[in-house]
Design a protein around this motif. Structure first.
Motif, mmCIF file in Angstrom:
data_model
loop_
_atom_site.group_PDB
_atom_site.id
_atom_site.type_symbol
_atom_site.label_atom_id
_atom_site.label_comp_id
_atom_site.label_asym_id
_atom_site.label_seq_id
_atom_site.Cartn_x
_atom_site.Cartn_y
_atom_site.Cartn_z
ATOM 1 N N ALA A 163 17.521 1.836 -40.976
ATOM 2 C CA ALA A 163 17.148 0.733 -41.548
ATOM 3 C C ALA A 163 18.187 0.112 -42.363
ATOM 4 O O ALA A 163 18.418 -0.822 -42.569
ATOM 5 N N GLU A 164 18.749 1.078 -43.154
ATOM 6 C CA GLU A 164 19.800 0.542 -44.123
ATOM 7 C C GLU A 164 21.150 0.163 -43.499
ATOM 8 O O GLU A 164 21.560 -0.934 -43.698
ATOM 9 N N ALA A 165 21.445 0.553 -42.279
ATOM 10 C CA ALA A 165 22.690 0.135 -41.638
ATOM 11 C C ALA A 165 22.388 -1.274 -41.104
ATOM 12 O O ALA A 165 23.222 -2.087 -41.098
ATOM 13 N N ILE A 166 21.073 -1.483 -40.300
ATOM 14 C CA ILE A 166 20.555 -2.565 -39.805
ATOM 15 C C ILE A 166 20.709 -3.751 -41.201
ATOM 16 O O ILE A 166 21.146 -4.766 -40.855
ATOM 17 N N HIS A 167 20.100 -3.330 -42.127
ATOM 18 C CA HIS A 167 20.036 -4.380 -43.080
ATOM 19 C C HIS A 167 21.466 -4.780 -43.719
ATOM 20 O O HIS A 167 21.685 -5.704 -44.153
ATOM 21 N N ARG A 168 22.399 -3.999 -43.705
ATOM 22 C CA ARG A 168 23.843 -4.212 -44.108
ATOM 23 C C ARG A 168 24.376 -4.884 -43.048
ATOM 24 O O ARG A 168 25.553 -5.667 -43.433
ATOM 25 N N GLU A 169 24.098 -5.106 -41.741
ATOM 26 C CA GLU A 169 24.887 -5.748 -40.721
ATOM 27 C C GLU A 169 24.364 -7.001 -40.040
ATOM 28 O O GLU A 169 24.879 -7.559 -39.431
ATOM 29 N N VAL A 170 23.042 -7.243 -40.163
ATOM 30 C CA VAL A 170 22.410 -8.342 -39.281
ATOM 31 C C VAL A 170 22.811 -9.624 -39.984
ATOM 32 O O VAL A 170 22.935 -9.969 -41.239
ATOM 33 N N LEU A 171 22.764 -10.571 -38.958
ATOM 34 C CA LEU A 171 23.026 -12.015 -39.518
ATOM 35 C C LEU A 171 22.242 -12.827 -38.371
ATOM 36 O O LEU A 171 22.327 -13.022 -37.231
ATOM 37 N N SER A 172 21.445 -13.857 -38.905
ATOM 38 C CA SER A 172 20.708 -14.845 -38.145
ATOM 39 C C SER A 172 21.551 -16.031 -38.114
ATOM 40 O O SER A 172 21.844 -16.426 -39.033
ATOM 41 N N LEU A 173 21.580 -16.369 -36.580
ATOM 42 C CA LEU A 173 22.258 -17.585 -36.484
ATOM 43 C C LEU A 173 21.089 -18.970 -36.494
ATOM 44 O O LEU A 173 19.791 -18.382 -36.435
ATOM 45 N N PRO A 174 21.607 -20.071 -36.516
ATOM 46 C CA PRO A 174 20.600 -21.208 -36.446
ATOM 47 C C PRO A 174 19.841 -21.214 -35.104
ATOM 48 O O PRO A 174 20.232 -20.809 -34.089
ATOM 49 N N MET A 175 18.557 -21.414 -35.288
ATOM 50 C CA MET A 175 17.544 -21.114 -34.428
ATOM 51 C C MET A 175 16.413 -22.045 -34.668
ATOM 52 O O MET A 175 16.066 -22.144 -35.632
ATOM 53 N N GLY A 176 15.759 -22.868 -33.543
ATOM 54 C CA GLY A 176 14.548 -23.424 -33.564
ATOM 55 C C GLY A 176 14.467 -24.538 -32.612
ATOM 56 O O GLY A 176 15.484 -24.891 -31.727
ATOM 57 N N PRO A 177 13.518 -25.139 -32.226
ATOM 58 C CA PRO A 177 13.094 -25.895 -31.162
ATOM 59 C C PRO A 177 13.714 -27.107 -31.257
ATOM 60 O O PRO A 177 13.943 -27.922 -30.258
ATOM 61 N N HIS A 178 14.261 -27.518 -32.331
ATOM 62 C CA HIS A 178 15.045 -28.797 -32.492
ATOM 63 C C HIS A 178 16.241 -28.803 -32.709
ATOM 64 O O HIS A 178 17.268 -29.766 -33.138
ATOM 65 N N LEU A 179 17.008 -27.592 -32.596
ATOM 66 C CA LEU A 179 18.539 -27.220 -32.804
ATOM 67 C C LEU A 179 19.113 -27.909 -31.209
ATOM 68 O O LEU A 179 18.634 -27.410 -30.292
ATOM 69 N N ALA A 180 20.026 -28.910 -31.571
ATOM 70 C CA ALA A 180 20.844 -29.653 -30.336
ATOM 71 C C ALA A 180 21.364 -28.537 -29.555
ATOM 72 O O ALA A 180 22.215 -27.624 -30.069
ATOM 73 N N PHE A 181 21.530 -28.861 -28.358
ATOM 74 C CA PHE A 181 22.492 -27.780 -27.487
ATOM 75 C C PHE A 181 24.040 -27.862 -27.816
ATOM 76 O O PHE A 181 24.404 -26.783 -27.978
ATOM 77 N N ALA A 182 24.307 -29.015 -28.178
ATOM 78 C CA ALA A 182 25.609 -29.132 -28.705
ATOM 79 C C ALA A 182 25.824 -28.559 -29.975
ATOM 80 O O ALA A 182 27.396 -27.734 -30.113
ATOM 81 N N GLU A 183 25.033 -28.302 -30.708
ATOM 82 C CA GLU A 183 25.199 -27.527 -32.062
ATOM 83 C C GLU A 183 25.185 -26.111 -31.593
ATOM 84 O O GLU A 183 25.986 -25.356 -32.352
ATOM 85 N N ALA A 184 24.315 -25.718 -30.873
ATOM 86 C CA ALA A 184 24.222 -24.278 -30.495
ATOM 87 C C ALA A 184 25.558 -23.674 -29.691
ATOM 88 O O ALA A 184 26.214 -22.697 -30.325
ATOM 89 N N GLN A 185 26.039 -24.596 -28.971
ATOM 90 C CA GLN A 185 27.509 -24.135 -28.482
ATOM 91 C C GLN A 185 28.533 -24.396 -29.639
ATOM 92 O O GLN A 185 29.478 -23.310 -29.478
ATOM 93 N N ARG A 186 28.519 -25.143 -30.649
ATOM 94 C CA ARG A 186 29.431 -25.100 -31.677
ATOM 95 C C ARG A 186 29.484 -23.648 -32.214
ATOM 96 O O ARG A 186 30.149 -23.127 -32.842
ATOM 97 N N VAL A 187 28.000 -23.249 -32.501
ATOM 98 C CA VAL A 187 27.975 -22.177 -33.306
ATOM 99 C C VAL A 187 28.337 -20.911 -32.542
ATOM 100 O O VAL A 187 29.045 -20.152 -33.061
ATOM 101 N N ALA A 188 28.203 -20.849 -31.143
ATOM 102 C CA ALA A 188 28.420 -19.837 -30.328
ATOM 103 C C ALA A 188 30.082 -19.716 -30.310
ATOM 104 O O ALA A 188 30.661 -18.793 -30.180
#
Length: 368
Positions: free
Chosen positions: A332-357
């Motif tokens: 758990a400690e290693a996970i909490h040091r390393e995880v990162l949540s990317l933008p996500m939601g039903p109204h995130l535009a595909f173009a925005e998601a592509q830019r994030v990626a």
């Protein structure tokens, strides 16, 4: 700027229906425990495939009331994941019981069924399985351990509205389930709210009693209950959103698929989905040993990210009394040091998601 999550487009899409729901409540003259709540409870129970749904004040209360409903309290122990939001642990503490952490499977972030049995004692009464980030835990394996030791199994489904495990929706996979309707959830209110789902008629009746001051008849109190009721306005709003939940979850799946396809092998630590799981991608979480550097680099490019969660429950001041110091729960400690949540939601535009990626791919390659 690409926000981590913007709720305004969802509300704009539903503006007319949300206004109509507001008008229904306004015209009804009923604000608490009226027809909107009754209808939502029926509709959400049917959606999950459960016999009963009881609307409550929030997700923490949902878990707490399940434990109270089963008579779990002082002197008891409840198995919880070491890797979860602290509300899972708090529900146990509020019931007077002791949370006993079990480490996750590092690939899925959910509790590892193979580690549960070693944590069971003569005082263990239940196991809370969290469907973290919107991906179901391995419920059959968890229930097999529970059955062997005659333990209750409770789903913490706060992040998993509509997710499926072997074809069945969360909320009907165990003895009971607790949901949160916090606004950022896949099914979110315009305020706070929660619910319990179950097939257990006795538990449902007990929770209906406890959520309303321990009262069935006004001013007559059978038990020392609580004030934890889903209000009519939030129930009305949730009915509107429930009708769109599957569609919006599918939009999340398309964004998740885009992330996986675009990031490919350039970014280590992509989510792992077992063949029996159909996640709803409440969060899309990647993992990096250089998480903070990566996050700062994305921020510099106008991409907002979040960390779910920076500090595990056992390392919080709230649980300092458990004396679980650094290294006590290393996965758990290693996970909490390393995880990162990317933008996500039903109204995130595909173009925005592509830019994030694209930004993440380039930046991840450049990080030593």
């Amino acid at each position: 700027m690409i926000p981590f999550l913007d709720l305004r487009p969802a509300h704009e899409e539903l503006r007319a229906d949300l206004r109509a729901a507001f008008e229904r409540v306004l015209d009804s003259g009923r604000c608490i425990l009226g027809r909107e709540t009754e209808h939502f409870e029926q509709e959400f129970a049917a959606y999950c495939g459960a016999r009963f749904c009881i609307g409550v004040g929030n997700g923490l209360d949902a878990l707490h009331l399940i434990l109270r409903g089963y008579g779990i309290g002082a002197g008891d122990e409840v198995i919880v994941p070491s890797n979860t939001f602290i509300a899972t642990w708090l529900a146990v503490s509020h019931a007077g019981a002791v949370p006993v952490p079990v480490e996750p499977d590092a690939r899925t972030y959910n509790i590892d069924p193979a580690r549960i049995e070693a944590a069971i004692t003569g005082r263990t009464r239940a196991i809370i399985a969290v469907h973290l980030y919107g991906q179901p835990a391995d419920m059959d394996a968890i229930k097999a351990v529970a059955a062997k030791h005659r333990l209750k199994v409770i789903e913490d489904a706060a992040q998993a509205h509509g997710a499926r495990y072997k074809g069945r929706r969360t909320g009907a996979l165990a003895d009971a389930a607790g949901f949160s309707f916090y606004p950022a959830k896949n099914l979110g209110a315009l305020g706070d709210g929660g619910a319990v789902t179950t097939d257990d008629a006795a538990l449902a009746e007990r929770i209906r009693l406890l959520r309303n001051y321990g009262s069935r008849i006004k001013y007559e109190h059978e038990a020392p209950g609580y004030n934890s009721r889903l209000d009519e306005l939030q129930a009305a709003f949730l009915r509107v959103k429930l009708a769109r939940l599957d569609e919006w979850n599918e939009r999340r799946r398309r964004i998740a698929a885009l992330y996986v396809n675009e990031l490919g092998k350039a970014v280590p630590g992509l989510p792992v989905v077992p063949e029996w799981a159909e996640p709803v991608w409440h969060l899309f979480v990647v993992r990096s040993a250089h998480r903070d550097t990566v996050r700062a680099g994305l921020s510099a490019q106008g991409i907002e990210t979040m960390v779910h969660y920076p500090v595990p429950p056992h390392a919080q001041a709230a649980y300092a009394g458990m004396n679980l110091g650094a290294g006590a729960l290393p996965i758990a400690e290693a996970i909490h040091r390393e995880v990162l949540s990317l933008p996500m939601g039903p109204h995130l535009a595909f173009a925005e998601a592509q830019r994030v990626a694209a930004a993440l791919s380039l930046f991840a390659i450049s990080v030593p």
